[in-house]
Design a protein around this motif. Structure first.
Motif, mmCIF file in Angstrom:
data_model
loop_
_atom_site.group_PDB
_atom_site.id
_atom_site.type_symbol
_atom_site.label_atom_id
_atom_site.label_comp_id
_atom_site.label_asym_id
_atom_site.label_seq_id
_atom_site.Cartn_x
_atom_site.Cartn_y
_atom_site.Cartn_z
ATOM 1 N N ASN A 109 79.857 62.457 69.182
ATOM 2 C CA ASN A 109 78.422 62.341 69.453
ATOM 3 C C ASN A 109 77.580 62.434 68.187
ATOM 4 O OD1 ASN A 109 78.588 61.867 72.146
ATOM 5 N ND2 ASN A 109 78.259 63.986 72.778
ATOM 6 N N GLU A 110 78.031 63.285 67.249
ATOM 7 C CA GLU A 110 77.305 63.399 65.987
ATOM 8 C C GLU A 110 77.338 62.045 65.266
ATOM 9 O OE1 GLU A 110 78.604 67.204 67.389
ATOM 10 O OE2 GLU A 110 79.800 65.460 66.796
ATOM 11 N N ASN A 111 76.170 61.559 64.893
ATOM 12 C CA ASN A 111 76.053 60.288 64.159
ATOM 13 C C ASN A 111 76.568 59.086 64.952
ATOM 14 O OD1 ASN A 111 75.096 61.716 61.819
ATOM 15 N ND2 ASN A 111 77.236 62.219 61.343
ATOM 16 N N LEU A 112 76.568 59.172 66.272
ATOM 17 C CA LEU A 112 77.133 58.096 67.092
ATOM 18 C C LEU A 112 76.418 56.770 66.854
ATOM 19 C CD1 LEU A 112 79.044 57.082 69.280
ATOM 20 C CD2 LEU A 112 77.409 57.883 71.011
ATOM 21 N N VAL A 113 75.085 56.776 66.884
ATOM 22 C CA VAL A 113 74.336 55.529 66.715
ATOM 23 C C VAL A 113 74.522 54.974 65.307
ATOM 24 C CG1 VAL A 113 72.043 54.478 66.732
ATOM 25 C CG2 VAL A 113 72.656 56.144 68.490
ATOM 26 N N ASP A 114 74.501 55.855 64.309
ATOM 27 C CA ASP A 114 74.711 55.405 62.926
ATOM 28 C C ASP A 114 76.087 54.760 62.776
ATOM 29 O OD1 ASP A 114 72.233 56.354 62.202
ATOM 30 O OD2 ASP A 114 72.993 58.247 61.396
ATOM 31 N N ASP A 115 77.100 55.403 63.343
ATOM 32 C CA ASP A 115 78.468 54.880 63.230
ATOM 33 C C ASP A 115 78.606 53.541 63.955
ATOM 34 O OD1 ASP A 115 79.201 57.115 61.790
ATOM 35 O OD2 ASP A 115 80.021 58.186 63.526
ATOM 36 N N LEU A 116 78.005 53.440 65.133
ATOM 37 C CA LEU A 116 78.067 52.184 65.880
ATOM 38 C C LEU A 116 77.327 51.073 65.148
ATOM 39 C CD1 LEU A 116 77.583 53.320 69.586
ATOM 40 C CD2 LEU A 116 79.548 52.076 68.667
ATOM 41 N N GLU A 117 76.150 51.392 64.621
ATOM 42 C CA GLU A 117 75.375 50.374 63.906
ATOM 43 C C GLU A 117 76.164 49.824 62.731
ATOM 44 O OE1 GLU A 117 71.190 49.687 61.453
ATOM 45 O OE2 GLU A 117 71.771 51.722 62.062
ATOM 46 N N LYS A 118 76.787 50.697 61.953
ATOM 47 C CA LYS A 118 77.561 50.235 60.797
ATOM 48 C C LYS A 118 78.722 49.356 61.233
ATOM 49 C CE LYS A 118 79.898 51.738 56.580
ATOM 50 N NZ LYS A 118 80.930 50.686 56.722
ATOM 51 N N LEU A 119 79.415 49.780 62.293
ATOM 52 C CA LEU A 119 80.562 49.018 62.781
ATOM 53 C C LEU A 119 80.121 47.631 63.256
ATOM 54 C CD1 LEU A 119 83.607 49.172 63.401
ATOM 55 C CD2 LEU A 119 83.003 50.006 65.680
ATOM 56 N N ILE A 120 79.011 47.582 63.983
ATOM 57 C CA ILE A 120 78.517 46.308 64.504
ATOM 58 C C ILE A 120 78.075 45.400 63.369
ATOM 59 C CG2 ILE A 120 76.668 45.256 65.866
ATOM 60 C CD1 ILE A 120 76.820 47.817 67.660
ATOM 61 N N ARG A 121 77.364 45.958 62.407
ATOM 62 C CA ARG A 121 76.908 45.138 61.273
ATOM 63 C C ARG A 121 78.095 44.604 60.472
ATOM 64 N NH1 ARG A 121 71.689 44.741 60.452
ATOM 65 N NH2 ARG A 121 70.262 46.244 61.415
ATOM 66 N N ASP A 122 79.095 45.429 60.243
ATOM 67 C CA ASP A 122 80.275 44.968 59.512
ATOM 68 C C ASP A 122 80.982 43.851 60.268
ATOM 69 O OD1 ASP A 122 79.772 46.816 57.554
ATOM 70 O OD2 ASP A 122 81.278 48.264 58.216
ATOM 71 N N LYS A 123 81.089 44.008 61.579
ATOM 72 C CA LYS A 123 81.748 42.993 62.403
ATOM 73 C C LYS A 123 80.955 41.691 62.398
ATOM 74 C CE LYS A 123 84.628 41.462 65.602
ATOM 75 N NZ LYS A 123 86.032 41.115 65.293
ATOM 76 N N ALA A 124 79.630 41.797 62.517
ATOM 77 C CA ALA A 124 78.785 40.606 62.515
ATOM 78 C C ALA A 124 78.887 39.869 61.179
ATOM 79 C CB ALA A 124 77.337 40.985 62.802
ATOM 80 N N LYS A 125 78.893 40.622 60.085
ATOM 81 C CA LYS A 125 78.990 40.012 58.764
ATOM 82 C C LYS A 125 80.333 39.296 58.603
ATOM 83 C CE LYS A 125 78.858 41.098 53.814
ATOM 84 N NZ LYS A 125 78.748 42.170 52.788
ATOM 85 N N MET A 126 81.404 39.946 59.030
ATOM 86 C CA MET A 126 82.728 39.343 58.921
ATOM 87 C C MET A 126 82.830 38.068 59.766
ATOM 88 S SD MET A 126 86.454 41.093 59.621
ATOM 89 C CE MET A 126 86.137 41.322 61.380
ATOM 90 N N LYS A 127 82.294 38.117 60.986
ATOM 91 C CA LYS A 127 82.344 36.947 61.863
ATOM 92 C C LYS A 127 81.528 35.804 61.289
ATOM 93 C CE LYS A 127 81.721 35.543 66.674
ATOM 94 N NZ LYS A 127 81.292 35.963 68.034
ATOM 95 N N ALA A 128 80.352 36.103 60.737
ATOM 96 C CA ALA A 128 79.514 35.070 60.146
ATOM 97 C C ALA A 128 80.208 34.422 58.953
ATOM 98 C CB ALA A 128 78.170 35.667 59.719
ATOM 99 N N GLU A 129 80.869 35.238 58.124
ATOM 100 C CA GLU A 129 81.576 34.693 56.958
ATOM 101 C C GLU A 129 82.735 33.812 57.383
ATOM 102 O OE1 GLU A 129 82.598 38.222 54.847
ATOM 103 O OE2 GLU A 129 80.645 38.368 53.820
ATOM 104 N N MET A 130 83.441 34.199 58.453
ATOM 105 C CA MET A 130 84.545 33.392 58.959
ATOM 106 C C MET A 130 84.048 32.046 59.479
ATOM 107 S SD MET A 130 86.912 36.194 60.960
ATOM 108 C CE MET A 130 87.909 34.894 61.652
ATOM 109 N N GLU A 131 82.928 32.084 60.228
ATOM 110 C CA GLU A 131 82.376 30.846 60.771
ATOM 111 C C GLU A 131 81.890 29.929 59.657
ATOM 112 O OE1 GLU A 131 79.397 32.217 63.470
ATOM 113 O OE2 GLU A 131 80.839 32.667 65.067
ATOM 114 N N GLU A 132 81.288 30.507 58.630
ATOM 115 C CA GLU A 132 80.822 29.713 57.486
ATOM 116 C C GLU A 132 81.993 29.077 56.754
ATOM 117 O OE1 GLU A 132 78.184 30.253 53.391
ATOM 118 O OE2 GLU A 132 78.206 31.834 54.923
ATOM 119 N N SER A 133 83.092 29.837 56.628
ATOM 120 C CA SER A 133 84.283 29.310 55.969
ATOM 121 C C SER A 133 84.870 28.127 56.728
ATOM 122 C CB SER A 133 85.326 30.425 55.840
ATOM 123 O OG SER A 133 86.531 29.929 55.310
#
Length: 370
Positions: free
Chosen positions: A341-365
Protein backbone atom coordinates in the motif's frame (compact mmCIF):
# COMPACT_ATOMS: atom_id res chain seq x y z
CA UNK A 1 -7.49 -8.06 -24.06
CA UNK A 2 -7.26 -8.35 -27.82
CA UNK A 3 -8.23 -5.14 -29.61
CA UNK A 4 -10.86 -6.37 -32.01
CA UNK A 5 -14.43 -5.25 -32.56
CA UNK A 6 -17.23 -7.49 -33.88
CA UNK A 7 -19.05 -4.44 -35.26
CA UNK A 8 -19.53 -4.46 -39.04
CA UNK A 9 -19.37 -0.84 -40.25
CA UNK A 10 -21.81 0.59 -42.76
CA UNK A 11 -20.21 1.06 -46.17
CA UNK A 12 -19.79 4.75 -46.92
CA UNK A 13 -17.86 7.04 -49.20
CA UNK A 14 -14.76 8.72 -47.86
CA UNK A 15 -14.14 12.45 -47.62
CA UNK A 16 -11.15 14.29 -46.23
CA UNK A 17 -11.49 16.92 -43.51
CA UNK A 18 -8.03 18.39 -43.70
CA UNK A 19 -5.76 15.38 -43.21
CA UNK A 20 -8.42 13.32 -41.41
CA UNK A 21 -10.29 10.73 -43.50
CA UNK A 22 -13.99 10.41 -42.67
CA UNK A 23 -15.95 7.39 -43.88
CA UNK A 24 -14.85 4.68 -46.27
CA UNK A 25 -13.56 2.44 -43.50
CA UNK A 26 -11.46 5.12 -41.80
CA UNK A 27 -11.31 5.18 -37.99
CA UNK A 28 -14.27 7.03 -36.46
CA UNK A 29 -13.03 10.54 -35.73
CA UNK A 30 -13.78 12.46 -32.53
CA UNK A 31 -14.88 16.07 -32.78
CA UNK A 32 -15.67 18.90 -30.41
CA UNK A 33 -16.61 22.55 -30.73
CA UNK A 34 -15.19 25.65 -29.12
CA UNK A 35 -17.45 27.61 -26.78
CA UNK A 36 -15.32 30.76 -26.57
CA UNK A 37 -16.13 34.00 -28.36
CA UNK A 38 -14.61 33.40 -31.81
CA UNK A 39 -13.46 37.00 -32.11
CA UNK A 40 -11.34 36.43 -29.02
CA UNK A 41 -8.55 34.87 -31.04
CA UNK A 42 -6.29 34.17 -28.08
CA UNK A 43 -8.94 32.37 -26.03
CA UNK A 44 -10.29 30.38 -28.97
CA UNK A 45 -6.84 29.34 -30.12
CA UNK A 46 -5.98 28.21 -26.60
CA UNK A 47 -9.13 26.13 -26.43
CA UNK A 48 -8.47 24.53 -29.81
CA UNK A 49 -5.02 23.52 -28.62
CA UNK A 50 -6.47 22.06 -25.41
CA UNK A 51 -8.97 20.03 -27.45
CA UNK A 52 -6.20 18.78 -29.70
CA UNK A 53 -4.11 17.77 -26.70
CA UNK A 54 -7.12 15.91 -25.28
CA UNK A 55 -7.33 13.84 -28.46
CA UNK A 56 -9.77 15.67 -30.74
CA UNK A 57 -9.29 14.83 -34.41
CA UNK A 58 -11.36 17.76 -35.69
CA UNK A 59 -12.53 21.01 -34.06
CA UNK A 60 -15.55 23.09 -35.08
CA UNK A 61 -15.75 26.84 -34.57
CA UNK A 62 -18.88 28.96 -34.85
CA UNK A 63 -18.45 31.78 -37.36
CA UNK A 64 -21.55 33.99 -37.09
CA UNK A 65 -20.22 37.13 -38.80
CA UNK A 66 -17.65 38.41 -41.26
CA UNK A 67 -15.73 39.82 -38.31
CA UNK A 68 -15.64 36.31 -36.82
CA UNK A 69 -14.47 35.02 -40.20
CA UNK A 70 -11.40 37.24 -40.01
CA UNK A 71 -10.75 35.99 -36.48
CA UNK A 72 -11.12 32.44 -37.75
CA UNK A 73 -8.37 33.17 -40.26
CA UNK A 74 -6.03 34.25 -37.47
CA UNK A 75 -6.86 31.12 -35.46
CA UNK A 76 -6.21 28.99 -38.55
CA UNK A 77 -2.65 30.33 -38.73
CA UNK A 78 -1.91 29.21 -35.17
CA UNK A 79 -3.17 25.62 -35.13
CA UNK A 80 -2.67 22.59 -37.34
CA UNK A 81 -5.72 20.51 -36.43
CA UNK A 82 -8.53 20.38 -39.05
CA UNK A 83 -11.07 23.15 -38.46
CA UNK A 84 -14.75 23.21 -39.38
CA UNK A 85 -16.56 26.54 -39.69
CA UNK A 86 -20.15 26.51 -38.43
CA UNK A 87 -22.09 28.94 -40.61
CA UNK A 88 -25.75 29.85 -41.04
CA UNK A 89 -27.59 32.14 -43.47
CA UNK A 90 -24.79 34.38 -44.75
CA UNK A 91 -23.10 32.81 -47.77
CA UNK A 92 -20.40 35.50 -47.73
CA UNK A 93 -19.01 34.07 -44.50
CA UNK A 94 -18.60 30.67 -46.16
CA UNK A 95 -16.79 32.21 -49.11
CA UNK A 96 -14.44 34.12 -46.81
CA UNK A 97 -13.46 31.25 -44.51
CA UNK A 98 -12.90 29.08 -47.58
CA UNK A 99 -10.21 31.55 -48.67
CA UNK A 100 -8.80 31.59 -45.14
CA UNK A 101 -8.09 27.86 -44.99
CA UNK A 102 -11.17 26.16 -43.54
CA UNK A 103 -11.15 22.36 -43.74
CA UNK A 104 -14.92 21.84 -43.80
CA UNK A 105 -18.05 24.00 -44.02
CA UNK A 106 -20.96 23.18 -41.73
CA UNK A 107 -23.66 24.85 -43.77
CA UNK A 108 -27.13 23.83 -44.91
CA UNK A 109 -27.41 24.79 -48.59
CA UNK A 110 -31.12 25.50 -48.22
CA UNK A 111 -30.75 28.28 -45.66
CA UNK A 112 -28.24 30.55 -47.36
CA UNK A 113 -30.54 32.10 -49.90
CA UNK A 114 -31.02 32.01 -53.64
CA UNK A 115 -29.65 29.38 -56.00
CA UNK A 116 -26.95 31.77 -57.23
CA UNK A 117 -25.55 32.12 -53.69
CA UNK A 118 -25.65 28.39 -53.08
CA UNK A 119 -23.82 27.79 -56.34
CA UNK A 120 -21.12 30.30 -55.42
CA UNK A 121 -20.41 28.47 -52.15
CA UNK A 122 -20.47 25.04 -53.77
CA UNK A 123 -18.22 26.17 -56.63
CA UNK A 124 -15.74 27.61 -54.12
CA UNK A 125 -15.82 24.42 -52.03
CA UNK A 126 -15.35 22.32 -55.15
CA UNK A 127 -12.43 24.41 -56.41
CA UNK A 128 -10.63 24.23 -53.06
CA UNK A 129 -11.64 20.62 -52.29
CA UNK A 130 -13.46 21.65 -49.11
CA UNK A 131 -16.16 19.24 -47.89
CA UNK A 132 -19.53 20.37 -46.59
CA UNK A 133 -21.52 19.02 -43.65
CA UNK A 134 -25.28 19.11 -44.01
CA UNK A 135 -26.41 19.49 -40.41
CA UNK A 136 -30.08 18.89 -39.65
CA UNK A 137 -31.27 19.63 -36.12
CA UNK A 138 -34.70 18.77 -34.73
CA UNK A 139 -34.89 22.20 -33.12
CA UNK A 140 -34.48 24.16 -36.35
CA UNK A 141 -36.49 22.31 -39.00
CA UNK A 142 -37.93 24.25 -41.92
CA UNK A 143 -41.30 25.84 -41.22
CA UNK A 144 -43.12 23.88 -43.90
CA UNK A 145 -41.84 20.62 -42.46
CA UNK A 146 -42.94 21.66 -39.00
CA UNK A 147 -46.39 22.35 -40.44
CA UNK A 148 -46.45 19.10 -42.43
CA UNK A 149 -45.45 16.83 -39.54
CA UNK A 150 -46.84 18.88 -36.67
CA UNK A 151 -43.70 18.38 -34.63
CA UNK A 152 -40.13 17.21 -35.12
CA UNK A 153 -40.06 13.54 -36.15
CA UNK A 154 -37.45 11.20 -37.63
CA UNK A 155 -39.20 11.38 -41.00
CA UNK A 156 -39.21 15.18 -40.90
CA UNK A 157 -35.49 15.25 -40.16
CA UNK A 158 -34.67 12.82 -42.95
CA UNK A 159 -36.82 14.77 -45.41
CA UNK A 160 -34.96 17.93 -44.45
CA UNK A 161 -31.61 16.24 -44.96
CA UNK A 162 -32.62 14.87 -48.35
CA UNK A 163 -33.65 18.35 -49.49
CA UNK A 164 -30.16 19.62 -48.89
CA UNK A 165 -28.64 16.48 -50.42
CA UNK A 166 -30.74 17.06 -53.55
CA UNK A 167 -29.35 20.57 -53.88
CA UNK A 168 -25.77 19.31 -53.77
CA UNK A 169 -26.61 16.46 -56.13
CA UNK A 170 -28.08 18.94 -58.59
CA UNK A 171 -24.87 20.95 -58.41
CA UNK A 172 -22.81 17.78 -58.94
CA UNK A 173 -21.13 18.07 -55.52
CA UNK A 174 -20.58 14.82 -53.63
CA UNK A 175 -17.92 15.88 -51.15
CA UNK A 176 -20.19 16.04 -48.10
CA UNK A 177 -21.31 14.34 -44.90
CA UNK A 178 -24.66 14.55 -43.11
CA UNK A 179 -25.98 14.71 -39.56
CA UNK A 180 -29.55 14.45 -38.27
CA UNK A 181 -29.29 15.40 -34.61
CA UNK A 182 -31.97 15.54 -31.95
CA UNK A 183 -31.89 15.79 -28.17
CA UNK A 184 -34.34 12.88 -28.01
CA UNK A 185 -32.48 9.59 -28.26
CA UNK A 186 -35.26 7.70 -30.01
CA UNK A 187 -35.80 10.43 -32.59
CA UNK A 188 -32.11 10.75 -33.38
CA UNK A 189 -31.41 7.03 -33.67
CA UNK A 190 -34.49 6.45 -35.85
CA UNK A 191 -33.50 9.28 -38.18
CA UNK A 192 -29.92 8.08 -38.52
CA UNK A 193 -31.00 4.50 -39.17
CA UNK A 194 -33.40 5.57 -41.90
CA UNK A 195 -30.95 7.96 -43.55
CA UNK A 196 -28.14 5.37 -43.41
CA UNK A 197 -30.14 3.20 -45.82
CA UNK A 198 -30.85 6.02 -48.25
CA UNK A 199 -27.45 7.64 -48.89
CA UNK A 200 -23.85 6.46 -48.92
CA UNK A 201 -22.20 9.65 -47.68
CA UNK A 202 -20.45 9.63 -44.28
CA UNK A 203 -22.64 10.28 -41.26
CA UNK A 204 -21.68 12.65 -38.45
CA UNK A 205 -23.25 11.39 -35.22
CA UNK A 206 -24.54 13.42 -32.31
CA UNK A 207 -27.23 13.59 -29.67
CA UNK A 208 -27.57 17.35 -29.70
CA UNK A 209 -28.02 19.40 -26.55
CA UNK A 210 -27.65 16.21 -24.54
CA UNK A 211 -27.33 17.97 -21.19
CA UNK A 212 -24.70 18.49 -18.52
CA UNK A 213 -21.61 16.39 -17.99
CA UNK A 214 -23.27 13.44 -16.24
CA UNK A 215 -26.71 13.37 -17.87
CA UNK A 216 -25.35 14.29 -21.30
CA UNK A 217 -22.74 11.56 -21.12
CA UNK A 218 -25.39 8.96 -20.31
CA UNK A 219 -27.72 10.09 -23.10
CA UNK A 220 -24.88 10.22 -25.62
CA UNK A 221 -23.57 6.81 -24.59
CA UNK A 222 -27.00 5.26 -25.10
CA UNK A 223 -27.84 7.00 -28.38
CA UNK A 224 -24.44 7.01 -30.05
CA UNK A 225 -23.61 3.59 -28.66
CA UNK A 226 -26.75 2.11 -30.20
CA UNK A 227 -25.88 3.54 -33.62
CA UNK A 228 -22.23 2.56 -33.42
CA UNK A 229 -23.22 -1.00 -32.50
CA UNK A 230 -25.26 -1.03 -35.73
CA UNK A 231 -22.15 0.02 -37.63
CA UNK A 232 -23.58 3.49 -38.28
CA UNK A 233 -21.35 6.54 -37.90
CA UNK A 234 -18.12 7.85 -39.37
CA UNK A 235 -17.38 10.77 -37.07
CA UNK A 236 -19.00 11.97 -33.84
CA UNK A 237 -19.38 14.78 -31.39
CA UNK A 238 -20.61 14.38 -27.83
CA UNK A 239 -22.57 17.56 -27.06
CA UNK A 240 -22.26 18.53 -23.40
CA UNK A 241 -22.99 21.66 -21.42
CA UNK A 242 -19.49 21.35 -19.98
CA UNK A 243 -15.87 22.03 -20.80
CA UNK A 244 -15.54 20.82 -24.42
CA UNK A 245 -12.46 18.84 -23.39
CA UNK A 246 -14.91 16.56 -21.57
CA UNK A 247 -16.69 15.96 -24.89
CA UNK A 248 -13.46 14.61 -26.34
CA UNK A 249 -12.82 12.37 -23.35
CA UNK A 250 -16.33 10.91 -23.46
CA UNK A 251 -16.08 10.41 -27.22
CA UNK A 252 -12.90 8.45 -26.84
CA UNK A 253 -14.30 6.43 -23.97
CA UNK A 254 -17.27 5.49 -26.17
CA UNK A 255 -15.07 4.31 -29.01
CA UNK A 256 -12.68 2.48 -26.70
CA UNK A 257 -15.57 0.70 -24.97
CA UNK A 258 -16.78 -0.60 -28.35
CA UNK A 259 -13.21 -1.42 -29.44
CA UNK A 260 -13.61 0.87 -32.42
CA UNK A 261 -10.51 2.91 -31.58
CA UNK A 262 -7.70 2.72 -29.11
CA UNK A 263 -5.92 5.62 -27.46
CA UNK A 264 -4.43 5.97 -24.03
CA UNK A 265 -5.26 3.80 -21.06
CA UNK A 266 -8.34 1.64 -20.90
CA UNK A 267 -8.88 1.12 -17.18
CA UNK A 268 -10.65 -1.94 -15.84
CA UNK A 269 -11.47 -1.21 -12.22
CA UNK A 270 -13.80 -2.72 -9.65
CA UNK A 271 -16.35 -0.50 -7.86
CA UNK A 272 -14.80 -1.73 -4.58
CA UNK A 273 -16.42 -3.35 -1.54
CA UNK A 274 -15.40 -4.45 1.96
CA UNK A 275 -13.16 -7.14 0.44
CA UNK A 276 -10.82 -4.53 -1.02
CA UNK A 277 -7.26 -4.58 0.26
CA UNK A 278 -6.49 -1.02 -0.84
CA UNK A 279 -8.55 2.09 -1.57
CA UNK A 280 -9.58 1.38 -5.16
CA UNK A 281 -11.53 4.59 -5.73
CA UNK A 282 -8.75 6.84 -4.47
CA UNK A 283 -6.15 4.88 -6.43
CA UNK A 284 -8.16 5.16 -9.64
CA UNK A 285 -8.80 8.87 -9.21
CA UNK A 286 -5.10 9.53 -8.78
CA UNK A 287 -4.04 7.30 -11.67
CA UNK A 288 -6.53 8.84 -14.10
CA UNK A 289 -5.43 12.35 -13.16
CA UNK A 290 -1.73 11.55 -13.46
CA UNK A 291 -1.83 9.52 -16.68
CA UNK A 292 -4.02 11.63 -18.96
CA UNK A 293 -1.00 12.50 -21.08
CA UNK A 294 -0.37 8.90 -22.16
CA UNK A 295 -1.62 8.20 -25.69
CA UNK A 296 -0.21 4.70 -26.18
CA UNK A 297 -3.05 2.14 -25.93
CA UNK A 298 -2.82 0.07 -22.75
CA UNK A 299 -5.28 -2.05 -20.78
CA UNK A 300 -4.75 -1.58 -17.05
CA UNK A 301 -6.76 -3.54 -14.47
CA UNK A 302 -7.07 -2.26 -10.90
CA UNK A 303 -9.00 -4.78 -8.80
CA UNK A 304 -9.24 -4.62 -5.02
CA UNK A 305 -9.36 -8.29 -3.99
CA UNK A 306 -8.51 -11.86 -4.97
CA UNK A 307 -12.02 -12.85 -6.10
CA UNK A 308 -11.95 -11.28 -9.58
CA UNK A 309 -8.52 -9.69 -9.33
CA UNK A 310 -6.23 -12.37 -10.76
CA UNK A 311 -8.57 -13.16 -13.65
CA UNK A 312 -8.94 -9.54 -14.72
CA UNK A 313 -5.27 -8.79 -14.11
CA UNK A 314 -4.14 -11.63 -16.39
CA UNK A 315 -6.18 -10.23 -19.29
CA UNK A 316 -4.64 -6.75 -19.12
CA UNK A 317 -1.28 -5.35 -20.19
CA UNK A 318 -0.78 -4.45 -16.53
CA UNK A 319 -2.97 -5.78 -13.75
CA UNK A 320 -3.16 -5.27 -10.01
CA UNK A 321 -4.99 -7.77 -7.80
CA UNK A 322 -5.42 -6.77 -4.18
CA UNK A 323 -4.10 -9.19 -1.58
CA UNK A 324 -2.76 -9.47 1.98
CA UNK A 325 -0.17 -8.37 2.98
CA UNK A 326 0.75 -7.23 -0.54
CA UNK A 327 -0.87 -7.01 -3.97
CA UNK A 328 -0.04 -9.14 -6.99
CA UNK A 329 1.10 -7.35 -10.14
CA UNK A 330 0.73 -8.99 -13.55
CA UNK A 331 2.43 -7.89 -16.76
CA UNK A 332 1.20 -9.30 -20.07
CA UNK A 333 -0.75 -11.96 -18.21
CA UNK A 334 2.11 -13.22 -16.07
CA UNK A 335 2.80 -12.67 -12.33
CA UNK A 336 5.57 -10.12 -12.11
CA UNK A 337 5.99 -8.61 -8.63
CA UNK A 338 4.25 -7.49 -5.45
CA UNK A 339 3.28 -3.98 -4.41
CA UNK A 340 2.43 -2.79 -0.90
CA UNK A 341 0.00 0.00 0.00
CA UNK A 342 2.88 2.36 0.73
CA UNK A 343 3.67 4.26 -2.49
CA UNK A 344 1.13 2.15 -4.40
CA UNK A 345 0.07 4.90 -6.82
CA UNK A 346 3.67 6.03 -7.39
CA UNK A 347 4.77 2.46 -8.10
CA UNK A 348 1.85 1.83 -10.46
CA UNK A 349 2.39 5.09 -12.31
CA UNK A 350 6.05 4.29 -12.93
CA UNK A 351 5.24 0.77 -14.09
CA UNK A 352 2.53 2.01 -16.47
CA UNK A 353 4.72 4.76 -17.89
CA UNK A 354 7.60 2.34 -18.46
CA UNK A 355 5.28 -0.11 -20.18
CA UNK A 356 3.73 2.60 -22.36
CA UNK A 357 7.17 3.87 -23.38
CA UNK A 358 8.38 0.37 -24.25
CA UNK A 359 5.23 -0.39 -26.27
CA UNK A 360 5.48 2.91 -28.16
CA UNK A 361 9.14 2.25 -29.02
CA UNK A 362 8.29 -1.25 -30.26
CA UNK A 363 5.47 0.07 -32.45
CA UNK A 364 7.74 2.79 -33.85
CA UNK A 365 10.40 0.20 -34.63
CA UNK A 366 7.89 -1.93 -36.51
CA UNK A 367 6.76 1.08 -38.56
CA UNK A 368 10.36 2.00 -39.45
CA UNK A 369 11.16 -1.57 -40.53
CA UNK A 370 8.04 -1.81 -42.67
Amino acid sequence: MKFESPIVPRVSRQIMVGNVPVGGGAPISVQSMTNTETCDVEATTAQVLRLQQAGADIVRISVPSLEAAEAFGEIRKQVDIPLVADIHFDYRIALRVADLGVDCLRINPGNIGREKRIREVVDKASALNIPIRIGVNAGSLEKDLQKKYGEPTPDAMVESALRHVEILDRLNFQNFKVSVKASDIFMATAAYRKLAQMIDQPLHLGITEAGGLRSGTVKSAIGLGALLLDGIGDTLRVSLAADPVEEVKVGWDLLKSLRLRSKGINFIACPSCSRQNFDVVKTMNELEARLEDITTPLDVAVIGCIVNGPGEAREADIGLAGGTPSHAVYIDGQPSRKFKNENLVDDLEKLIRDKAKMKAEMEESIIVKS
